[in-house]
Design a protein around this motif. Sequence first.
Motif, PDB file in Angstrom:
ATOM      1  N   LEU A  36     -17.006 -19.168  -4.184  1.00  0.00           N
ATOM      2  CA  LEU A  36     -17.721 -18.036  -3.600  1.00  0.00           C
ATOM      3  C   LEU A  36     -18.911 -18.555  -2.810  1.00  0.00           C
ATOM      4  O   LEU A  36     -19.681 -19.381  -3.303  1.00  0.00           O
ATOM      5  N   ASP A  37     -19.052 -18.081  -1.597  1.00  0.00           N
ATOM      6  CA  ASP A  37     -20.139 -18.497  -0.718  1.00  0.00           C
ATOM      7  C   ASP A  37     -20.505 -17.281   0.123  1.00  0.00           C
ATOM      8  O   ASP A  37     -19.621 -16.619   0.668  1.00  0.00           O
ATOM      9  N   PRO A  38     -21.793 -16.982   0.253  1.00  0.00           N
ATOM     10  CA  PRO A  38     -22.169 -15.810   1.051  1.00  0.00           C
ATOM     11  C   PRO A  38     -21.793 -15.941   2.531  1.00  0.00           C
ATOM     12  O   PRO A  38     -21.787 -14.959   3.255  1.00  0.00           O
ATOM     13  N   ASN A  39     -21.452 -17.144   2.970  1.00  0.00           N
ATOM     14  CA  ASN A  39     -21.094 -17.360   4.370  1.00  0.00           C
ATOM     15  C   ASN A  39     -19.600 -17.237   4.638  1.00  0.00           C
ATOM     16  O   ASN A  39     -19.162 -17.421   5.777  1.00  0.00           O
ATOM     17  N   THR A  40     -18.803 -16.956   3.617  1.00  0.00           N
ATOM     18  CA  THR A  40     -17.366 -16.783   3.809  1.00  0.00           C
ATOM     19  C   THR A  40     -17.025 -15.302   3.719  1.00  0.00           C
ATOM     20  O   THR A  40     -17.801 -14.503   3.209  1.00  0.00           O
ATOM     21  N   GLN A  41     -15.867 -14.956   4.196  1.00  0.00           N
ATOM     22  CA  GLN A  41     -15.421 -13.562   4.139  1.00  0.00           C
ATOM     23  C   GLN A  41     -14.547 -13.375   2.906  1.00  0.00           C
ATOM     24  O   GLN A  41     -13.342 -13.178   3.004  1.00  0.00           O
ATOM     25  N   GLY A  42     -15.167 -13.475   1.745  1.00  0.00           N
ATOM     26  CA  GLY A  42     -14.442 -13.349   0.494  1.00  0.00           C
ATOM     27  C   GLY A  42     -14.255 -14.705  -0.171  1.00  0.00           C
ATOM     28  O   GLY A  42     -14.649 -15.740   0.363  1.00  0.00           O
ATOM     29  N   PRO A  43     -13.641 -14.702  -1.351  1.00  0.00           N
ATOM     30  CA  PRO A  43     -13.481 -15.959  -2.107  1.00  0.00           C
ATOM     31  C   PRO A  43     -12.454 -16.892  -1.459  1.00  0.00           C
ATOM     32  O   PRO A  43     -11.524 -16.457  -0.794  1.00  0.00           O
ATOM     33  N   ILE A  44     -12.663 -18.175  -1.678  1.00  0.00           N
ATOM     34  CA  ILE A  44     -11.701 -19.207  -1.293  1.00  0.00           C
ATOM     35  C   ILE A  44     -10.983 -19.582  -2.572  1.00  0.00           C
ATOM     36  O   ILE A  44     -11.623 -19.987  -3.546  1.00  0.00           O
ATOM     37  N   GLN A  45      -9.667 -19.431  -2.592  1.00  0.00           N
ATOM     38  CA  GLN A  45      -8.897 -19.615  -3.818  1.00  0.00           C
ATOM     39  C   GLN A  45      -7.913 -20.769  -3.690  1.00  0.00           C
ATOM     40  O   GLN A  45      -7.098 -20.793  -2.768  1.00  0.00           O
ATOM     41  N   GLY A  46      -8.022 -21.713  -4.614  1.00  0.00           N
ATOM     42  CA  GLY A  46      -7.099 -22.840  -4.673  1.00  0.00           C
ATOM     43  C   GLY A  46      -7.572 -24.035  -3.863  1.00  0.00           C
ATOM     44  O   GLY A  46      -8.346 -23.912  -2.923  1.00  0.00           O
ATOM     45  N   SER A  47      -7.089 -25.199  -4.272  1.00  0.00           N
ATOM     46  CA  SER A  47      -7.550 -26.443  -3.641  1.00  0.00           C
ATOM     47  C   SER A  47      -7.086 -26.571  -2.193  1.00  0.00           C
ATOM     48  O   SER A  47      -7.812 -27.118  -1.359  1.00  0.00           O
ATOM     49  N   ASP A  48      -5.911 -26.053  -1.845  1.00  0.00           N
ATOM     50  CA  ASP A  48      -5.453 -26.136  -0.458  1.00  0.00           C
ATOM     51  C   ASP A  48      -6.347 -25.316   0.470  1.00  0.00           C
ATOM     52  O   ASP A  48      -6.722 -25.770   1.555  1.00  0.00           O
ATOM     53  N   ALA A  49      -6.688 -24.107   0.042  1.00  0.00           N
ATOM     54  CA  ALA A  49      -7.585 -23.261   0.838  1.00  0.00           C
ATOM     55  C   ALA A  49      -8.973 -23.893   0.926  1.00  0.00           C
ATOM     56  O   ALA A  49      -9.622 -23.864   1.978  1.00  0.00           O
ATOM     57  N   MET A  50      -9.442 -24.498  -0.157  1.00  0.00           N
ATOM     58  CA  MET A  50     -10.750 -25.162  -0.154  1.00  0.00           C
ATOM     59  C   MET A  50     -10.739 -26.353   0.800  1.00  0.00           C
ATOM     60  O   MET A  50     -11.710 -26.593   1.520  1.00  0.00           O
ATOM     61  N   ARG A  51      -9.646 -27.087   0.808  1.00  0.00           N
ATOM     62  CA  ARG A  51      -9.508 -28.240   1.723  1.00  0.00           C
ATOM     63  C   ARG A  51      -9.616 -27.776   3.180  1.00  0.00           C
ATOM     64  O   ARG A  51     -10.326 -28.384   3.986  1.00  0.00           O
ATOM     65  N   ARG A  52      -8.933 -26.696   3.519  1.00  0.00           N
ATOM     66  CA  ARG A  52      -9.000 -26.163   4.885  1.00  0.00           C
ATOM     67  C   ARG A  52     -10.421 -25.701   5.211  1.00  0.00           C
ATOM     68  O   ARG A  52     -10.940 -25.968   6.296  1.00  0.00           O
ATOM     69  N   TYR A  53     -11.034 -25.007   4.274  1.00  0.00           N
ATOM     70  CA  TYR A  53     -12.402 -24.515   4.465  1.00  0.00           C
ATOM     71  C   TYR A  53     -13.369 -25.677   4.684  1.00  0.00           C
ATOM     72  O   TYR A  53     -14.164 -25.660   5.629  1.00  0.00           O
ATOM     73  N   LEU A  54     -13.309 -26.678   3.809  1.00  0.00           N
ATOM     74  CA  LEU A  54     -14.235 -27.811   3.921  1.00  0.00           C
ATOM     75  C   LEU A  54     -14.015 -28.594   5.205  1.00  0.00           C
ATOM     76  O   LEU A  54     -14.988 -29.033   5.836  1.00  0.00           O
ATOM     77  N   SER A  55     -12.779 -28.784   5.596  1.00  0.00           N
ATOM     78  CA  SER A  55     -12.488 -29.516   6.834  1.00  0.00           C
ATOM     79  C   SER A  55     -13.145 -28.828   8.027  1.00  0.00           C
ATOM     80  O   SER A  55     -13.778 -29.483   8.863  1.00  0.00           O
TER      81      SER A  55
END
Length: 87
Positions: A36-55
């Motif tokens: 959860l991050d106030p700068n995202t549009q909702g939660p990031i769920q799972g390691s694959d989604a987190m990898r895309r977000y961080l990249s």
Amino acid sequence: MEEATMYRVADHTLQAWSRQDVEEVIACYTTDLVYLDPNTQGPIQGSDAMRRYLSALFEQWNMSWRLKAERGLFRPQPARAPHGMSR
């Protein structure tokens, strides 16, 4: 968990974020993470989604983190602000 262990875990995690090492950051979380991050549009769920977000994030965002001891608690503190932003 002992305070020294908590410090080591938190420090390791923040160092991975500061190095912008996507795979090392991912390794700090479980595969079913919910980020959860106030700068995202909702939660990031799972390691694959987190990898895309961080990249995507690390291409635009440059900040390093460190732990600051405060009355027996350790709190993450930005060591430098992202380009174009002030603290």
